[in-house]
Design an enzyme around this catalytic site. Structure first.
Site, short mmCIF file in Angstrom:
data_model
loop_
_atom_site.label_atom_id
_atom_site.label_comp_id
_atom_site.label_asym_id
_atom_site.label_seq_id
_atom_site.Cartn_x
_atom_site.Cartn_y
_atom_site.Cartn_z
CG ASP A 169 -2.03 -1.00 1.14
OD1 ASP A 169 -2.86 -1.05 2.07
OD2 ASP A 169 -2.10 -1.74 0.14
CG HIS A 220 1.97 -0.33 4.80
ND1 HIS A 220 1.62 -1.46 5.52
CD2 HIS A 220 0.83 0.33 4.55
CE1 HIS A 220 0.31 -1.48 5.69
NE2 HIS A 220 -0.20 -0.40 5.11
#
Length: 272
Positions: free
Chosen positions: A97, A243
């Site tokens: 993400d 992430h």
């Protein structure tokens, strides 16, 4: 890629350090469940309710796909959403993400390129506008670029029209720049409600949750913790949520790729 040899020396050293420190375990709540973030809610009441729910999985130590609440199972079937792939195939999907850039995405891309692995990146508008050269690289190097909504808002607080705008605004930006028609969505905060999920499905998108995750969206996250979060919970069809925030994320990605491949897994972009 000029520093790759020294990078590999460093991560290999870190790998052996981790192997010798088995106390670096995946954090989980006492009942064995795991959550993507502290603000997520648990125990969904009903898949027919407009109530907002957080995403939750119940881990196991058998490397099997984790259990999810009954309401979440019903929601996945009803709205063409996924949290895992095929349980009979040794495939794992690495998803990353991108909400903001903290200086580590290029290093992760270096690792992926050096190991010939493709990942799926979920992107928001702010990242797209501030880091065009990184997004260009993601596309150029053959990774999958997918939708994380334009402004990362709590979708359950918005009207149907505004939810659709959040999705299609990001969709159109990527289409106009790269001629890519994105088809997978990760909702902000990995939250869901029936009205939100219905709107997502009506736009033609498939919603992607996760079955393997760790708290790696903080800069303090260590490579050993991230690595063990993946390796202690990997399974067939696993969707890994990562992430690019921690400076040690590239090390963790490198070590996880090597170990997963050693265990016979193929890392792919989403193909639900």
């Amino acid at each position: 890629m000029k520093k790759i040899p020294m990078f590999f020396i460093t991560v290999i050293a870190a790998f052996f350090f981790i192997q010798g420190n088995n106390h670096l375990l995946l954090l989980a709540s006492p009942n064995g469940s795991s959550k993507a973030s502290p603000n997520q809610k648990t125990n969904p009441k009903s898949s027919s309710s407009p109530t907002n729910h957080g995403w939750e999985v119940k881990r196991n130590n058998e490397h099997k796909q984790p259990e999810i609440p009954k309401a979440a199972k019903e929601m996945l079937q009803k709205y063409n959403a996924y949290y895992t792939g095929d349980p009979d195939k040794k495939t794992i999907y690495l998803t990353i993400d991108l909400g903001y850039e903290s200086g580590n995405t290029n290093a992760i891309l270096d690792v992926l390129k050096a190991n010939n692995v493709k990942a799926t990146f979920f992107i928001i508008k702010d990242y797209f506008e501030k880091n065009p050269e990184i997004v260009d690289r993601i596309v150029k190097e053959g990774h999958s670029l997918q939708n994380h909504t334009a402004n990362y808002l709590k979708l359950h607080t918005l009207s149907e029209a505004k939810i659709r705008k959040e999705i299609m605004d990001m969709h159109d930006r990527i289409k106009n720049r790269y001629n890519i028609h994105m088809k997978y969505l990760r909702t902000p905060y990995e939250e869901w409600s029936d009205p939100v999920m219905k709107t997502v499905k009506d736009t033609g998108y498939k919603t992607i949750f996760w079955s393997i995750a760790c708290v790696d969206w903080v800069k303090e996250a260590e490579a050993g913790y991230i690595y063990n979060s993946i390796l202690n919970n990997h399974h067939n069809g696993g969707i890994i949520l990562m992430h690019a925030v921690s400076p040690q994320s590239p090390w963790a990605v490198y070590m996880a790729i090597k170990k997963l491949q050693e265990n016979g897994y193929q890392l792919k972009t989403l193909d639900m």
